[in-house]
Write a protein that holds these residues in place. Structure first.
Motif, mmCIF file in Angstrom:
data_model
loop_
_atom_site.group_PDB
_atom_site.id
_atom_site.type_symbol
_atom_site.label_atom_id
_atom_site.label_comp_id
_atom_site.label_asym_id
_atom_site.label_seq_id
_atom_site.Cartn_x
_atom_site.Cartn_y
_atom_site.Cartn_z
ATOM 1 N N LEU A 96 2.636 -5.411 -0.393
ATOM 2 C CA LEU A 96 3.971 -5.312 -1.000
ATOM 3 C C LEU A 96 4.972 -6.161 -0.209
ATOM 4 C CD1 LEU A 96 4.224 -1.504 -1.865
ATOM 5 C CD2 LEU A 96 3.308 -3.395 -3.229
ATOM 6 N N ASP A 155 3.728 -3.380 3.355
ATOM 7 C CA ASP A 155 2.761 -2.301 3.129
ATOM 8 C C ASP A 155 1.524 -2.840 2.418
ATOM 9 O OD1 ASP A 155 4.279 -0.325 4.274
ATOM 10 O OD2 ASP A 155 4.766 0.715 2.397
ATOM 11 N N ILE A 156 0.351 -2.336 2.832
ATOM 12 C CA ILE A 156 -0.888 -2.670 2.131
ATOM 13 C C ILE A 156 -1.240 -1.476 1.249
ATOM 14 C CG2 ILE A 156 -3.332 -3.239 2.394
ATOM 15 C CD1 ILE A 156 -2.595 -4.387 5.177
ATOM 16 N N ILE A 157 -1.320 -1.681 -0.061
ATOM 17 C CA ILE A 157 -1.673 -0.571 -0.951
ATOM 18 C C ILE A 157 -3.062 -0.801 -1.538
ATOM 19 C CG2 ILE A 157 0.741 -0.080 -1.525
ATOM 20 C CD1 ILE A 157 0.219 -1.354 -4.303
ATOM 21 N N ARG A 158 -3.673 0.312 -1.967
ATOM 22 C CA ARG A 158 -4.990 0.276 -2.619
ATOM 23 C C ARG A 158 -4.869 1.036 -3.926
ATOM 24 N NH1 ARG A 158 -4.873 0.893 2.315
ATOM 25 N NH2 ARG A 158 -5.893 -0.588 3.729
ATOM 26 N N THR A 159 -5.039 0.343 -5.029
ATOM 27 C CA THR A 159 -4.874 0.972 -6.340
ATOM 28 C C THR A 159 -6.228 1.057 -7.030
ATOM 29 O OG1 THR A 159 -4.631 -1.028 -7.682
ATOM 30 C CG2 THR A 159 -2.692 -0.290 -6.463
ATOM 31 N N LEU A 181 -0.841 1.578 -11.020
ATOM 32 C CA LEU A 181 -0.278 0.400 -10.340
ATOM 33 C C LEU A 181 -1.155 -0.824 -10.575
ATOM 34 C CD1 LEU A 181 0.810 1.847 -6.862
ATOM 35 C CD2 LEU A 181 2.178 1.516 -8.926
ATOM 36 N N LEU A 187 1.908 0.959 -17.671
ATOM 37 C CA LEU A 187 2.510 1.826 -16.647
ATOM 38 C C LEU A 187 2.771 3.217 -17.246
ATOM 39 C CD1 LEU A 187 3.743 2.227 -13.831
ATOM 40 C CD2 LEU A 187 5.915 1.430 -14.798
ATOM 41 N N LEU A 237 -5.127 8.964 -2.329
ATOM 42 C CA LEU A 237 -4.206 7.826 -2.180
ATOM 43 C C LEU A 237 -3.565 7.841 -0.798
ATOM 44 C CD1 LEU A 237 -2.380 7.995 -5.641
ATOM 45 C CD2 LEU A 237 -4.390 6.636 -5.013
ATOM 46 N N ASP A 238 -3.470 6.668 -0.180
ATOM 47 C CA ASP A 238 -2.833 6.613 1.135
ATOM 48 C C ASP A 238 -1.308 6.614 0.987
ATOM 49 O OD1 ASP A 238 -2.209 4.013 0.416
ATOM 50 O OD2 ASP A 238 -3.806 3.127 1.608
ATOM 51 N N PRO A 281 1.219 4.535 1.810
ATOM 52 C CA PRO A 281 1.963 3.414 1.203
ATOM 53 C C PRO A 281 1.807 3.356 -0.319
ATOM 54 C CG PRO A 281 0.699 2.665 3.103
ATOM 55 C CD PRO A 281 0.259 4.069 2.815
ATOM 56 N N THR A 282 0.628 3.730 -0.820
ATOM 57 C CA THR A 282 0.398 3.678 -2.263
ATOM 58 C C THR A 282 1.189 4.780 -2.974
ATOM 59 O OG1 THR A 282 -1.803 2.799 -1.773
ATOM 60 C CG2 THR A 282 -1.416 3.576 -4.023
ATOM 61 N N MET A 285 4.383 4.416 -5.746
ATOM 62 C CA MET A 285 4.506 5.156 -7.015
ATOM 63 C C MET A 285 5.833 5.911 -7.074
ATOM 64 S SD MET A 285 0.650 6.665 -7.479
ATOM 65 C CE MET A 285 -0.759 5.541 -7.656
ATOM 66 N N ILE A 306 8.697 3.805 -8.053
ATOM 67 C CA ILE A 306 8.782 3.587 -9.508
ATOM 68 C C ILE A 306 9.409 4.797 -10.182
ATOM 69 C CG2 ILE A 306 7.404 3.361 -11.612
ATOM 70 C CD1 ILE A 306 5.461 1.645 -9.971
#
Lengths: 466, 466
Positions: free
Chosen positions: A174, A178-182, A195, B198, B436-437, B439-440, B444, B447
């Motif tokens: 991001l 931040d590193i995100i995992r969707t 996401l 979304l 979910l971690d 940052p993820t 969300m 949003i």
């Protein structure tokens, strides 16, 4: 647009983060990384090539700290300037992240880094009997990360869907680092907001994609390729309609108009790839289990016959198949000989309204004295409308821009969309309000601000100025 | 949770907006609209039934002005409390918006209001030779709007995908009252962010869906149904794997375990729907053109045979087909006779890891002394794990909750997901961080805040408290 040069401390910090050899500021690099297939570019102030999400995150954090714009870049094959750093700053090239990490035959999944070339992935999975359907025309040079960022399509999209139908999960960085995992490795997942599909098609304006989990399907064992020619677009459109009514979903259903055929003939020094008097050509391909393919091909032949086809050919082997497809493959090269550049639009209408779209194009040709060869994916109603222009002919450029706006307005009036494949980038940003109303654009902008409050990630894209 | 009663001026304004008869505050209505299929509810302070996006917008604006929570409700068939007004306020029931507005055969599109019952839509499109694949078990009572909000799946999802693959466009009302229009009538559209997807699966926490444009496909002309029985789950899983390796994608591939079969036998007073000693049962269905169906059915039979099937049956007609499916259809009723309620979990793992999932369930059964009949969609790796509980047995409830957490942790360790169909609602919100971690989840929540800064739309869902 002018902007201040990068502070030397930022460059030093970038070199420390990714290695000095992966931070380039030489004129040749800045020039090469400042444009995409659109050819209208703007040089960045530096090109940085991180490896892995952690390095991408480090680069993003540095850019944010120094308030320098940053723009992700994959293969640089886009048609709307999505990877062009229109406000300068740093191009983050993902070229070192180009490995296929996993092909899982049991679970029909591939995991790749963003800069794997689409065609390389297709070849790798087909070797084990699997299939990755999205096939943009640029497949030999465009990369999966860019395909995901733009939601690439291609001829097979009518049957198989576009890139979005194949993305199961993402790792992405991001704008705040931040590193995100969707999503993930499962085809069903309803945990929190999607996401994954918000990022697909977001044109590199919300996050930088660093890893992609893709769904694969079994490779269809058989296929049949047909070519049918018609006197008029209306007859060809009737054939498309007949195919749909025969409940066949071809893997490809490509429509090529008279002007495009003439461009090919001229390019090939008069060698015609269709009978004289052809006003429209359809390429049809069906695939699946052999027995089903035979039946579906027969239904397609009947559908074309009933619509008044002047000739119907069916390839008996791979060589004949290549010969039938040749007219389609020569198209891009042929158009280049007409004028130096084209406004390469990828409009979409509900497929039943293709005749109305071509009628609109015919009006624009006549009223604005323009050459507009058009062809595309008839099954989707996704037609490439190419307004051919000579950049130093000011009057023609003005007429072309007027026709462009009328094209977009006409397509939206037909309940279509101004872009089915190429996205908005900076080239079409001003036209966004033709298709989307103010509350919808506002909702999108709120998402952009939620992810990128400082507006540093790929600025100047998608949304009209002001 | 206690909260202040609604101001009478708000009720008056709501009555003026939608008609007095569509604003209900009687105890029976508040009770009926306070729960979903989960049966653990919370009554709202009023039930309002607007008609059309303009009325929905008016209601939303009134709720915002008075800072009263509002919760959209479709069929009320969810399993995770998505439509339950846990913080009170107003239930916005979409029950008056239940018309099929358009079935466009030429363009393979349907346009519907949110409260069209899934099964009614399926019947209407099949009458003209078309097909709407998503088939949640609740299809006779659940509605398309709710299916979209939850991204409903069903047996056919392995071949045909879930609801998200069929939603082309939406009209929706945002928490500020804005009416947005996303996507449209074309299958390819890359103009701006994909708000459509979304909103799909956002569980009614971002917007209230008021109109839906759906993609249809041709109805497959033929199908074959098979039932294969195995001594063990491992053998059945091997058969599933063999089917995939034979490059067949069945329209249904349902797996039922021993405990589930025993529950059915007990429910049917000992009438067995599978041979004695059966440890796992597979229902397979393939569809398409007749010739392809015959070949794929043969491949499925071979795949089951090679995995050690004890019996393989193939339906010769519709009556036999119904008989093969009967065991699946009796399951829900059968489980209800074991205990009054079940923790009905819809976990997903990559399909190659189904044996590890069942091994985990076996450990939980033993270690926590629980009955956990399990069955589901093996092609997707989406298994319904039903932890049977008696609510007034405190010790069993405690053990069940511990097992539930270990189930979710185990599924995520297998690279799976804690929910493939039912969503998070308020029941699973506390478990979100298992999958979910931070940052993820944070992305969300950003949003959510961008759409609903005051947190009035369907509060208390998806995200863990605090």
């Amino acid at each position: 647009m002018s902007h201040a040069p990068l502070p030397s401390e930022l460059l030093d910090a970038l070199r420390a983060a990714v290695g000095a050899e992966h931070v380039r500021v030489d004129a040749a690099s800045l020039d090469a990384y400042g444009a995409d297939a659109l050819k209208r570019g703007h040089p960045p102030d530096a090109v940085v090539s991180p490896e892995g999400a952690d390095q991408v995150s480090a680069v993003v954090k540095l850019c944010s700290a120094y308030r320098v714009p940053f723009v992700p870049r994959g293969g640089g094959t886009g048609y709307t300037g999505g990877s062009v750093p229109v406000r300068g700053g740093i191009v983050i090239s993902l070229e070192r992240m180009n490995r296929i990490l996993e092909i899982d035959e049991e679970n029909l999944i591939a995991v790749v880094e963003p800069n794997v070339v689409n065609g390389d992935l297709q070849a790798a999975v087909e070797k084990v009997g699997l299939f990755y359907p999205p096939d943009p025309a640029s497949l030999k040079t465009s990369v999966i990360g860019g395909n995901v960022a733009e939601c690439a399509g291609g001829p097979r999209a009518f049957k198989y869907g576009t890139t979005k139908q194949y993305v199961l999960g993402l790792q992405a960085v991001l704008p705040n680092g931040d590193i995100i995992r969707t999503g993930g490795k499962v085809v069903k997942n309803v945990v929190g907001y999607d996401l994954t599909h918000l990022l697909v098609g977001s044109e590199g304006t919300l996050a930088i994609i660093t890893r992609i989990v893709l769904r694969l399907v079994p490779k269809p064992p058989a296929q049949a390729t047909l070519r049918a020619t018609f006197r008029t677009i209306e007859e060809a459109a009737r054939a498309v309609n007949n195919v749909i009514r025969a409940r066949v979903v071809p893997a490809a259903l490509e429509l090529i108009d008279r002007d495009s055929l003439e461009a090919v003939a001229s390019y090939l020094n008069g060698e015609r790839l269709a009978p004289p008097g052809t006003g429209a050509l359809l390429l049809l391909e069906v695939d699946g289990i052999a027995a089903a393919v035979a039946e579906e091909a027969a239904r397609c032949e009947q559908a074309c016959h009933d619509a008044g086809a002047t000739e119907i050919l069916r390839a008996q082997n791979d060589a004949e198949r290549e010969q039938l497809w040749r007219v389609r493959r020569e198209l891009s090269f042929s158009l280049r000989t007409i004028t130096p550049i084209k406004f390469n639009h990828d409009v979409v209408v509900p497929k039943g309204r293709i005749p109305q779209l071509f009628a609109l194009v015919a009006r624009l040709k006549r009223d604005y004295r323009l050459r507009i060869p058009s062809f595309g994916h008839a099954g989707d109603g996704n037609i490439h409308v190419n307004i051919m222009v000579t950049p130093n002919d000011e009057d023609e450029m003005r007429r072309a821009h007027e026709a462009e706006r009328l094209l977009f307005e006409g397509v939206v009036a037909l309940e279509g969309s101004i872009s089915g494949e190429h996205g908005i980038g900076f080239m079409k940003a001003k036209y966004l309000p033709i298709e989307l109303d103010a509350p919808t654009i506002d909702a999108m902008k709120r998402i952009k601000r939620a992810f990128d409050p400082d507006g540093l990630l790929n600025p100047g894209k998608i949304f009209p100025e002001g």
